[in-house]
Design an enzyme around this catalytic site. Sequence first.
Site, PDB file in Angstrom:
ATOM      1  N   HIS A 118       0.838  -1.206   0.000  1.00 34.80           N
ATOM      2  CA  HIS A 118       0.000   0.000   0.000  1.00 34.80           C
ATOM      3  C   HIS A 118       0.875   1.261   0.000  1.00 34.80           C
ATOM      4  O   HIS A 118       0.685   2.170  -0.812  1.00 34.80           O
ATOM      5  CB  HIS A 118      -0.910  -0.016   1.233  1.00 34.80           C
ATOM      6  CG  HIS A 118      -1.768   1.197   1.380  1.00 34.80           C
ATOM      7  ND1 HIS A 118      -3.113   1.181   1.125  1.00 34.80           N
ATOM      8  CD2 HIS A 118      -1.466   2.474   1.762  1.00 34.80           C
ATOM      9  CE1 HIS A 118      -3.610   2.402   1.340  1.00 34.80           C
ATOM     10  NE2 HIS A 118      -2.630   3.198   1.731  1.00 34.80           N
ATOM     11  N   GLU A 119       1.868   1.304   0.902  1.00 34.19           N
ATOM     12  CA  GLU A 119       2.740   2.480   1.001  1.00 34.19           C
ATOM     13  C   GLU A 119       3.665   2.582  -0.210  1.00 34.19           C
ATOM     14  O   GLU A 119       3.934   3.686  -0.709  1.00 34.19           O
ATOM     15  CB  GLU A 119       3.544   2.459   2.303  1.00 34.19           C
ATOM     16  CG  GLU A 119       2.702   2.480   3.569  1.00 34.19           C
ATOM     17  CD  GLU A 119       1.695   3.620   3.638  1.00 34.19           C
ATOM     18  OE1 GLU A 119       1.971   4.715   3.086  1.00 34.19           O
ATOM     19  OE2 GLU A 119       0.627   3.435   4.235  1.00 34.19           O
TER      20      GLU A 119
END
Length: 193
Positions: free
Chosen positions: A150-151
């Site tokens: 996600h990051e």
Amino acid sequence: MKRSILAYGHSILKKDCMSINKDYPQLQTLIADLWETMENANGCGLAASQIGIPIRLFVVDSISSYRNLDYEDRTVYFDVTDEGIRETFINAKIIKRSDEMWEDEEGCLSIPGISRKVKRSWSITIEYYNAHFEKQRREFSGLTARMIQHEYDHTLGILYLDHLQPLTKRMLESKLQKIRKGQITNCYPMTFI
């Protein structure tokens, strides 16, 4: 120092971020600010682009999630030997993704109040530099791998919304417009368009 988190709609969130070197100005201060900002917002990860700095830098804390789960849920979200991480990722590059996929809810500090199921690889191999600018190559799985993916996406200008089906995204459009315009109540500092 706590920083303001950019809300959905800011163009920086859609930028492919720049790599940095170990001489990047005030790097350790920036890393500390990312951790403090993330913790203030009760997040589990935060990318530098989310505070307006389009560089390949993000932090992930899956230890807190691990500790907040009961034993049964831990066996679903974490491999047996994994108790989570608290790590800084600089110039990260995912070099391998497992074929095994799984779907789970994701949210984002830049898109408060909305979460949806996203399909991601169960495990990844990633190369990166840590906070001391030491080269790392590690494999992560489960919830930790999901948080990293996600990051990592943030450093490429990709939001979790970009993984959703077009119809699902269209159904969220009115909520997204409210976030973009700042017509929401949130419990941490944000910068709106």
